[in-house]
Structures are given as C-alpha cells and as structure tokens.
Design a protein around this motif. Structure first.
Motif, short mmCIF file in Angstrom:
data_model
loop_
_atom_site.label_atom_id
_atom_site.label_comp_id
_atom_site.label_asym_id
_atom_site.label_seq_id
_atom_site.Cartn_x
_atom_site.Cartn_y
_atom_site.Cartn_z
N ARG A 44 -7.07 34.69 12.86
CA ARG A 44 -6.10 35.75 12.57
C ARG A 44 -5.46 35.49 11.23
NH1 ARG A 44 -1.24 35.39 15.45
NH2 ARG A 44 -1.07 37.63 15.16
N ASN A 45 -5.24 36.55 10.51
CA ASN A 45 -4.52 36.41 9.25
C ASN A 45 -3.04 36.64 9.55
OD1 ASN A 45 -3.25 36.88 6.79
ND2 ASN A 45 -5.13 37.64 5.86
N ILE A 46 -2.23 35.61 9.32
CA ILE A 46 -0.81 35.76 9.65
C ILE A 46 0.04 35.90 8.39
CG2 ILE A 46 -0.84 34.77 11.96
CD1 ILE A 46 -0.06 32.09 10.73
N GLY A 47 -0.57 36.46 7.36
CA GLY A 47 0.19 36.78 6.15
C GLY A 47 0.23 35.64 5.17
N HIS A 48 0.83 34.52 5.57
CA HIS A 48 0.92 33.39 4.66
C HIS A 48 -0.02 32.27 5.09
CE1 HIS A 48 4.02 33.33 7.78
NE2 HIS A 48 3.73 32.06 7.88
N GLY A 49 -1.05 32.63 5.84
CA GLY A 49 -2.01 31.62 6.27
C GLY A 49 -2.88 32.16 7.38
N TRP A 50 -3.61 31.27 8.06
CA TRP A 50 -4.51 31.69 9.13
C TRP A 50 -4.20 30.89 10.39
CZ3 TRP A 50 -5.99 31.17 4.12
CH2 TRP A 50 -6.52 32.32 3.52
N PRO A 107 -12.24 39.25 29.04
CA PRO A 107 -12.18 40.26 27.98
C PRO A 107 -10.86 40.21 27.22
CG PRO A 107 -11.72 41.26 30.11
CD PRO A 107 -12.02 39.82 30.39
N ILE A 108 -10.93 40.69 25.97
CA ILE A 108 -9.73 40.73 25.14
C ILE A 108 -9.64 42.06 24.41
CG2 ILE A 108 -9.70 38.25 24.65
CD1 ILE A 108 -10.71 39.17 21.75
N LEU A 109 -8.45 42.34 23.88
CA LEU A 109 -8.29 43.44 22.93
C LEU A 109 -7.89 42.82 21.59
CD1 LEU A 109 -6.68 46.90 23.27
CD2 LEU A 109 -6.05 45.44 21.34
N ALA A 110 -8.60 43.21 20.54
CA ALA A 110 -8.29 42.68 19.21
C ALA A 110 -7.98 43.82 18.26
CB ALA A 110 -9.47 41.86 18.67
N THR A 111 -6.92 43.65 17.47
CA THR A 111 -6.66 44.64 16.42
C THR A 111 -7.13 44.06 15.10
OG1 THR A 111 -4.38 43.97 15.87
CG2 THR A 111 -4.65 45.51 17.69
N VAL A 112 -7.83 44.90 14.34
CA VAL A 112 -8.58 44.42 13.17
C VAL A 112 -7.91 44.91 11.89
CG1 VAL A 112 -10.86 44.43 12.09
CG2 VAL A 112 -10.67 44.53 14.60
N ILE A 113 -7.89 44.01 10.89
CA ILE A 113 -7.29 44.39 9.60
C ILE A 113 -8.37 44.59 8.54
CG2 ILE A 113 -5.06 43.35 10.04
CD1 ILE A 113 -5.97 40.92 8.45
N HIS A 125 11.56 29.73 -5.33
CA HIS A 125 12.42 29.46 -4.17
C HIS A 125 13.08 30.76 -3.68
CE1 HIS A 125 15.13 27.39 -1.49
NE2 HIS A 125 16.14 28.07 -2.01
N GLU A 126 13.58 31.54 -4.64
CA GLU A 126 14.22 32.83 -4.28
C GLU A 126 13.24 33.78 -3.59
OE1 GLU A 126 16.42 35.43 -7.01
OE2 GLU A 126 17.30 33.56 -7.75
N LEU A 127 12.01 33.84 -4.13
CA LEU A 127 11.00 34.74 -3.56
C LEU A 127 10.61 34.30 -2.14
CD1 LEU A 127 8.72 35.35 -6.68
CD2 LEU A 127 10.31 36.96 -5.63
N VAL A 128 10.60 32.97 -1.92
CA VAL A 128 10.27 32.47 -0.58
C VAL A 128 11.41 32.80 0.37
CG1 VAL A 128 9.90 30.39 0.82
CG2 VAL A 128 8.66 30.68 -1.34
N VAL A 129 12.64 32.61 -0.10
CA VAL A 129 13.81 32.87 0.76
C VAL A 129 13.85 34.34 1.19
CG1 VAL A 129 16.34 32.99 0.78
CG2 VAL A 129 15.20 30.93 -0.05
N ASP A 130 13.58 35.27 0.22
CA ASP A 130 13.63 36.69 0.63
C ASP A 130 12.27 37.16 1.18
OD1 ASP A 130 11.96 37.47 -1.42
OD2 ASP A 130 13.48 38.50 -2.58
N ARG A 131 11.35 36.23 1.43
CA ARG A 131 10.06 36.46 2.10
C ARG A 131 9.11 37.35 1.28
NH1 ARG A 131 10.22 34.22 7.09
NH2 ARG A 131 8.22 35.15 7.61
N THR A 132 9.35 37.45 -0.04
CA THR A 132 8.37 38.14 -0.87
C THR A 132 7.12 37.27 -0.94
OG1 THR A 132 10.15 39.06 -2.17
CG2 THR A 132 7.97 39.20 -3.14
N LEU A 133 7.31 35.95 -1.04
CA LEU A 133 6.20 35.00 -0.95
C LEU A 133 6.28 34.33 0.42
CD1 LEU A 133 6.15 33.14 -4.39
CD2 LEU A 133 4.67 34.98 -3.62
N GLY A 134 5.11 34.16 1.09
CA GLY A 134 5.14 33.55 2.42
C GLY A 134 4.67 32.12 2.40
#
Ligand SMILES: Cc1cc2nc3c(=O)[nH]c(=O)nc-3n(C[C@H](O)[C@H](O)[C@H](O)COP(=O)(O)OP(=O)(O)OC[C@H]3O[C@@H](n4cnc5c(N)ncnc54)[C@H](O)[C@@H]3O)c2cc1C
Length: 312
Positions: free
Chosen positions: A171-177, A185-191, A303-312
């Motif tokens: 899974r891609n969780i935005g800032h990593g995998w 059986p499963i249900l998967a949502t695909v990006i 640091h600022e970008l990480v704090v405001d979650r622009t960078l993950g």
C-alpha cells in the motif's frame, strides 16, 4: 477460486467501475435542484482510478489464472464503461440498473454493490478505484468491504504475492509503503500509481462492439421505432436480445429484485446525504517567506513543511 491442493490455482475478481461526469468540464447546470448530479449536462467518462482497478484484476488473472467480472451501477448509458472493460479483457460484465436506485449516495451505492457481489457469491478479490472524481468521497470501497464482512486494503499499489488464500499487498501510504498480509477474499481500492492500464484490444473491440444490455436495446428500439406500439417494440427487443445472447454479447442486467436489495435502502429514500451545493475553490497565493540560502535556512524550511504535513 484458489485450491491449495490442486495444481492449477485461479482467482476470481470483481471490479467495481463507475461512469462519471467529466469534472474537468463542470458547467453551471451540473447540479439538479435535489442536489444530485445532472449527468446529462456533462460528458461521461470511465472513472480514471477504476481503469487501474481493472488493470490490477487483469494482472492477477494473467499471473495466476481466474476470471474478471466488471460491474457498474448506473443508468443505461453506463453500459459504455462495461463494454470498455470487455474490450480491455474482462470476461463478464454486469449492469446494475434500476429506477429505484437513482440518487443513491455512498451508503445506498455500497449497499447495492455489496448485494450484487453477494449475489455472485464466489470471488477472491473485489477491486475498486480509491475514489470517483464526481462524488470524490472514497467511501464506496470501504463501505462495501464492511457490508461484505471482508478485509479492506486501501491504496493498493502492488499485489506482491499470492499463495493459496494468502495475499500480500503493498500500500502506498503517502510518505512511504506498507506491505500487509491477509486472507482472501478481500476488497482492495486501487490508486493510479499501481499500474499502467492496458489499451482496448482491437480484436476484442471487433468481436464485442455490439454487446448491449437489455435496457440499452430498449432505448435503441424506442428511438428506432417511434411509431410502433408497445407490443411490437417488446417483440423487437426480445428478438434483438436473443440474437445477442446467442453470440455471447448480451450484457447481464440486474435490478434490485435480482440482488435481493431492500428498496427502502436504495436511491433517494436510502440516502441520508444531501449535497447542498458545489463550489469551485480557487487557491490564491498569500504572501511569501524568504528562506536564507544557508543550510540552516533550508533545514528550517523543511521542518516547517513537515510540521504542516506538506512533506510526509
Ligand atoms: C460534489 C458532490 C459531493 C458529494 N458528496 C457526498 C458525500 O459527502 N457523501 C455521500 O454519501 N455522497 C456524496 N455525493 C454523492 C455521490 O455522487 C454518490 O455517493 C456516489 O454514488 C458514490 O460516491 P462517490 O462518487 O464518492 O464514490 P467513491 O467512494 O469516491 O468511489 C470509490 C470507488 O467505488 C466504486 N464505485 C463508486 N460508485 C460506483 C458505482 N455506481 N458503480 C460501481 N462502482 C462504483 C468505484 O470503483 C470507485 O472508484 C456527492 C456528490 C457530489 C456531486
């Protein structure tokens, strides 16, 4: 279906695909008075992420064997995305269409889709897009999984391995995998970063371009025989549907009765969500920050970008 003891292993997938209004071309009459989308006012396209969901299912079929069933809930026109699925490699297509389903929100949509999946009964994977570009809620996949009582894996980027009834998914969780393992059986949502959707295959287009659901045939007969009476039209629909069925080109069509759905839980009556209005948001630049061209300045900015979650 997988069979751990047998030599051949095969997996059956159901793909949920949605025909959506092309939201890149939204006009003032895009919404009706009751808060539902005025689909007639916008060009209709295949929901982009659903093409990736279809590709994920086709890849499972190619790697491990099995079948791919495409399913959509929508008006007769939604048959277009099912044909597209057949052209790209789906084995079976089902159109869920019923006037009583019109105006469904995510709660009602996922109920209807889950009922249809239960009607198919035998499946290993349900693939959906992460999000549809019209409603934009990303709720339908997870709600279906909940109603089916099966694990949900969102943000699928890769089926890493499949052994018996055990699947590993990245899974891609935005800032990593994250690699998760679960039982089918499963249900998967695909990006969209999961894969590159294959184009339509020319031979399949030639073979299946006349595939239609009965409701589409009814529309064509209504337009083509405007002066005929009901009995004559019905006879013509029956004739055309039978001719397609014999050639394996009659798209299956299910209504609420075929999937055992409670009409009170479908359409507007089963939909607590009301869309108040659609608003185009224009982001405007507000001021600027000067970052000193030093290592410390850049570190502070990061640091600022990480704090405001622009960078993950
Ligand atoms: C601006 C706007 C906002 C809205 N907001 C909400 C809201 O907040 N809450 C709400 O409940 N409804 C909302 N709606 C209504 C929304 O159109 C319906 O809920 C819709 O039926 C499904 O939701 P979705 O488009 O968000 O799908 P999503 O949950 O984004 O779709 C995810 C995936 O589910 C599958 N899927 C979804 N619909 C279908 C279908 N009909 N057939 C087959 N597969 C399907 C596809 O694989 C799709 O990629 C909104 C509509 C608009 C226009």
């Amino acid at each position: 279906m997988y069979d751990c003891g047998a030599e051949s292993v095969a997996y059956d997938s159901i793909v949920l695909v949605k025909q959506v209004p092309d939201t890149a071309n939204v006009t003032a009459d895009a919404m009706k008075e009751d808060g539902t989308v005025n689909r007639g006012a916008l060009p209709a396209i295949f929901n982009p992420e659903d093409l990736h969901a279809l590709e994920a299912a086709l890849e499972v079929k190619e790697r491990f064997g099995g079948t791919v069933t495409a399913m959509t809930m929508g008006p007769p026109k939604a048959g277009e995305v099912l044909r597209d699925c057949l052209f790209r490699g789906a084995d079976r297509a089902i159109l869920l269409t019923d006037r009583r389903a019109a105006g469904s929100d995510t709660l009602a949509t996922s109920y209807i889709l889950a009922q249809a999946v239960k009607t198919i009964a035998r499946y290993d994977f349900v693939f959906a897009g992460r999000q549809a570009i019209d409603g934009d809620t990303a709720q339908v996949g997870p709600q279906c999984a909940q109603k089916l009582g099966i694990p949900q894996i969102t943000y699928l980027e890769e089926v890493v391995s499949l052994e018996g009834d055990t699947v590993r998914i990245r899974r891609n969780i935005g800032h990593g995998w994250e690699v998760v393992e679960t039982r089918l059986p499963i249900l998967a949502t695909v990006i969209e970063t999961a894969n590159e959707p294959r184009p339509q295959a020319a031979r399949r287009v030639m073979r299946m371009k006349h595939a239609r659901a009965t409701v589409e045939i009814e529309g064509a007969v209504r337009n083509g025989m405007p002066d005929a009476d009901d009995a004559a039209r019905q006879a013509e629909v029956k004739k055309r549907a039978e001719a397609l069925r014999q050639r394996g080109l009659l798209i299956e069509q299910w209504g609420l009765d075929e999937i055992g759905a409670d009409p009170a839980r479908c359409g507007l009556s089963g939909s607590p969500t009301k869309v108040y209005r659609i608003q185009a948001i224009v982001l405007k630049k507000e001021g600027h920050t000067q970052v000193p061209a030093t290592e410390e300045g850049v570190r502070g900015m990061i640091h600022e970008l990480v704090v405001d979650r622009t960078l993950g």
